[in-house]
Design a protein around this motif. Structure first.
Motif: not given
Length: 356
Positions: A194, A242-243, A251, A239-240, A196, A224-226, A254
């Motif tokens: 993932a 959410t990811a 995931p 945001a972390v 961020v 997967l990108a936030v 990270l």
């Protein structure tokens, strides 16, 4: 003789070069050579002149020096990121390091740096005798680059200015940075990395987002990108989180590109039931020294702000003092410092990769 205002409005005479020469018992020419680092003088004579000038508070006449040299030796400095809060970039470990290193390196070459707020209007800097301007990480809608170039002020920025007359660039390879980090995750067994990333229009962050997409596509892995809506620890940690919680599958790696405190990233992972590195490999783009002291220590990708500053000032000097006019630039390698947060399989003792 130029005078400064003293206490109570009484003028205080400026110490002149001839005053220093008289006090030191040397000629004016000798003192001038000693202070400018020129001439064939003995170390004792040079030191006597400099110590006398220091003790008496002598300062060269900046106006006269500017007229002789044809430049003021002033460099404007702008951080395009964080334009909505112009001075908060100094709270960022990366930008604080970049700003300090740029100022120190410039001063060694005889240039002083003037901080300007992002989004500056031309009226705020047009009266300053700037020899050049450094615009770090300009955003897409910031017109300061165009305004500076229109004012015939050489601009030193990232690769977004490549090919423009009087514009020069120093940058890091965003694609190589992403690939190096994700390849490391892959070698450690990660299959659902993932990302961020800031919700930013800088060249670097746009390239990071695209490089992540291309890497995942090339390896047949889910993407997967936030995006962190705002800078700062709070928005990035959200945001972390959410990811870590948004997808149907958790995931297993990270990569935090949006700047945040590494201990806070680890805390967020633990709050959501992840063990690091057992369940989740973690790496951050960060210059925060706290990454070394966490448990486990956090893998960081350094954008090497000291090296960026050194390369930028060397380029600036080449342009201003040696007449270099090519609109080229310098690509500075990044450095991946692998630590326990991203290691499941034992590695050789040297776990700090060389710059790419």
């Amino acid at each position: 003789m130029t005078e400064d205002s003293g206490l109570g409005g009484q003028p205080t005479p400026r110490v002149r070069l001839v005053d220093v020469a008289r006090e030191a018992g040397l000629s004016k020419t000798t003192v001038s050579a000693a202070l400018n680092g020129t001439g064939r003088l003995s170390p004792d004579v040079r030191e006597r002149a400099r110590e006398t000038a220091r003790r008496m508070g002598y300062r060269p006449n900046a106006t006269a020096r500017q007229l002789r040299a044809g430049r003021a030796r002033l460099i404007g400095y702008v951080v395009g990121e964080l334009a909505d809060a112009p001075w908060t970039f100094l709270e960022s470990p990366y930008f604080a390091r970049l700003t300090g290193a740029t100022a120190a390196t410039a001063l060694k070459r005889g240039y002083a740096m003037v901080l300007l707020p992002a989004g500056s209007l031309q009226s705020e800097w047009s009266a300053l005798p700037l020899d050049a301007a450094i615009v770090a990480d300009p955003v897409a809608d910031d017109r300061i680059v165009e305004d500076l170039l229109a004012a015939r002020i050489p601009v030193f920025s990232d690769r977004s200015v490549e090919g423009r007359p009087e514009a020069h660039w120093v940058d890091v390879d965003a694609v190589a940075a992403v690939h190096q980090t994700l390849d490391h995750f892959l070698a450690q067994g990660a299959r659902r990395p993932a990302l961020v990333v800031p919700d930013s229009t800088t060249r670097f962050h746009r390239e990071v987002f695209t490089a992540h997409h291309d890497w995942c596509t090339a390896h047949g892995l889910p993407e997967l990108a936030v995006r962190a809506a705002e800078p700062g620890n709070g928005p990035v940690v959200r945001a972390v989180e959410t990811a870590l919680t948004a997808g149907p599958e958790r995931p297993d790696a990270l990569f935090v590109v949006a700047e945040a405190s590494p201990p806070l990233v680890l805390d967020a992972a633990r709050r959501h039931g992840y063990g690091v590195p057992g369940d989740l490999l973690v790496a951050c783009i960060s210059e925060d020294e706290a990454a070394v002291h966490t448990e486990p220590p956090v893998t960081t990708l350094s954008l090497r702000p000291d090296a960026v500053a050194e390369a930028g000032i060397e380029l600036l000097v080449a342009v201003l003092e040696h007449g270099w006019r090519e609109t080229g630039g310098v690509l500075v390698p990044v450095r991946l410092d692998v630590r326990a947060s991203s290691v499941r399989h034992p590695q050789p003792p040297n776990t700090s990769s060389p710059p790419t």
